[in-house]
Write an enzyme that holds these catalytic residues in place. Structure first.
Site, mmCIF file in Angstrom:
data_model
loop_
_atom_site.group_PDB
_atom_site.id
_atom_site.type_symbol
_atom_site.label_atom_id
_atom_site.label_comp_id
_atom_site.label_asym_id
_atom_site.label_seq_id
_atom_site.Cartn_x
_atom_site.Cartn_y
_atom_site.Cartn_z
ATOM 1 N N GLU A 185 1.131 3.803 2.257
ATOM 2 C CA GLU A 185 2.064 3.926 3.524
ATOM 3 C C GLU A 185 3.480 3.070 3.451
ATOM 4 O O GLU A 185 4.549 3.737 3.748
ATOM 5 C CB GLU A 185 1.395 3.369 4.596
ATOM 6 N N ARG A 221 -32.443 -0.076 -25.332
ATOM 7 C CA ARG A 221 -33.285 -0.753 -24.169
ATOM 8 C C ARG A 221 -32.646 -0.710 -22.663
ATOM 9 O O ARG A 221 -33.279 -0.515 -21.560
ATOM 10 C CB ARG A 221 -33.871 -2.038 -24.623
ATOM 11 N N HIS A 235 0.816 -1.140 -0.014
ATOM 12 C CA HIS A 235 0.064 0.120 0.081
ATOM 13 C C HIS A 235 1.006 1.161 0.101
ATOM 14 O O HIS A 235 2.096 0.987 -0.056
ATOM 15 C CB HIS A 235 -0.982 0.142 1.074
ATOM 16 N N SER A 257 -33.424 0.963 -19.082
ATOM 17 C CA SER A 257 -33.646 0.422 -18.116
ATOM 18 C C SER A 257 -32.857 0.905 -16.745
ATOM 19 O O SER A 257 -33.355 1.067 -15.720
ATOM 20 C CB SER A 257 -33.495 -1.061 -18.210
#
Length: 363
Positions: free
Chosen positions: A64, A309, A62, A313
């Site tokens: 950090e 369509r 990550h 929707s």
């Protein structure tokens, strides 16, 4: 970095300035971190950046961790006097990597400034609580609105329980998306988009985890739904075929990318190993079922490129977050398949591109 330096007068505090740098770094992970969020981190001691990093790819360290690793050996002793800025709350759980809040505690960093709390139920304040219990001064909400926008797809999944949905289509100046066609009549799809806008469409694909089309689009257009004009990761291809009419020879079922086929009846032996058939239960709302299934798969974002369509929707069910329309102002069709009807009261952002206008709506 130049953009960061130019922000000094625009930011109201040093905390905002360094948080802006975090957001700037985080954007480098666009298209490669999902289902994880994009995160940047900056370590500052006495007004000097001694380390910075971002989350590069899902499954890898990550932000950090990368920021701490970037600190020179000669500066390691400064961690106990530093502030670490992170655009998103440091994680507090074991996934493919250890908890980042534990790393911050182990490094002895006394102050943490966070852009926004992580609403993922596995974190949701736990990282903040753990650091505060360790005696760390934790500041929350610096450039929070910007931090939320940066990871709007991630937050949509965890806050609304469904992916961030973008609807996309191209239409003529008089509001048609195609000619009226039937399978086998030899009519090719109407070319509305310019070569330049096709590049933008493939970039949009690269920024989404999955792409959805309906039966008619798959049958009449035979799209591959892959990236050909942009670099990055091809999204997961999704096809709706409730009645099992689509032939296995279509491009969307080839081996160039993984495909999920939503159908009422699974047909064994019809498709290759890269095609997963998902049976739609009877009396089930189709869109809700698909979005729920994508949530289970940790799909943060969905691009809908279906026909009128299918697009309508999603609009009628209010299951959308952004709409992108390319309107070719030099092309008039006169009749054909009408573009979807937009809800009233939407505010558009319009940009011009050659003979076309790109019209965008964001909730």
């Amino acid at each position: 970095m130049t953009d960061f330096l130019n922000m000094e007068n625009a930011c109201s505090s040093l905390d905002e300035l360094y948080m802006y740098r975090c957001l700037q770094l985080a954007r480098n992970g666009e298209g490669s971190t999902s289902p994880n969020p994009k995160v940047g981190a900056v370590i500052v001691c006495n007004g000097r950046i001694i380390g910075e990093g971002f989350h590069i790819r899902a499954g890898e360290p990550h932000a950090e961790v990368n920021a701490v690793r970037s600190v020179k050996e000669s500066d390691r002793c400064l961690l106990s006097e530093s502030t670490i800025y992170v655009s998103l709350e440091p994680c507090s759980h074991y996934g493919k990597t250890p908890p980042c809040c534990d790393l911050i505690i182990e490094c002895g960093i006394p102050r943490v400034v966070i852009g926004v709390t992580d609403s993922n139920e596995q974190v949701n304040g736990e990282g903040i609580a753990r650091m505060r219990s360790a005696g760390i001064d934790v500041v929350i909400g610096v450039l929070e609105r910007h931090a939320v926008v940066l990871n709007k797809k991630f937050f949509t999944l965890h806050n609304l329980g469904r992916p961030y949905v973008t609807l996309k289509w191209a239409q003529t100046a008089d509001g048609y998306i195609d000619r009226c066609r039937k399978f086998g009549d030899g009519e090719v799809p109407l070319r509305i988009s310019s070569p330049e806008s096709q590049v933008a469409v493939h970039k949009l694909r690269a920024q989404n985890d999955a792409i959805l089309v309906g039966t008619n689009t798959a049958l009449l257009d035979n799209p591959s739904l892959t990236l050909r004009y942009w670099h990055g990761r091809t999204p997961l291809r999704l096809v709706i075929d409730c009645h099992g009419v689509l032939p296995s020879e279509l491009s969307v079922f080839d081996e160039s990318a993984d495909t999920v086929l939503y159908t009422n009846k699974k047909i064994d032996g019809k498709f290759g190993k890269n095609v997963k058939q998902v049976v739609i239960p009877e009396s089930t709302d189709l869109l809700s079922f698909i979005l729920s299934h994508l949530r289970e798969m940790k799909i943060n974002s969905l691009l809908v490129e279906g026909g009128a369509r299918l697009l309508q929707s999603f609009i009628d069910a209010s299951l959308w977050d952004a709409i992108r329309i390319e309107r070719n102002n030099s092309l008039v069709l006169g009749n054909g398949v009408e573009a979807p009807i937009l809800p009233k009261g939407l505010v558009a952002r319009t940009t011009s591109s050659f003979n076309s206008e790109i019209i965008e709506f964001v909730r």
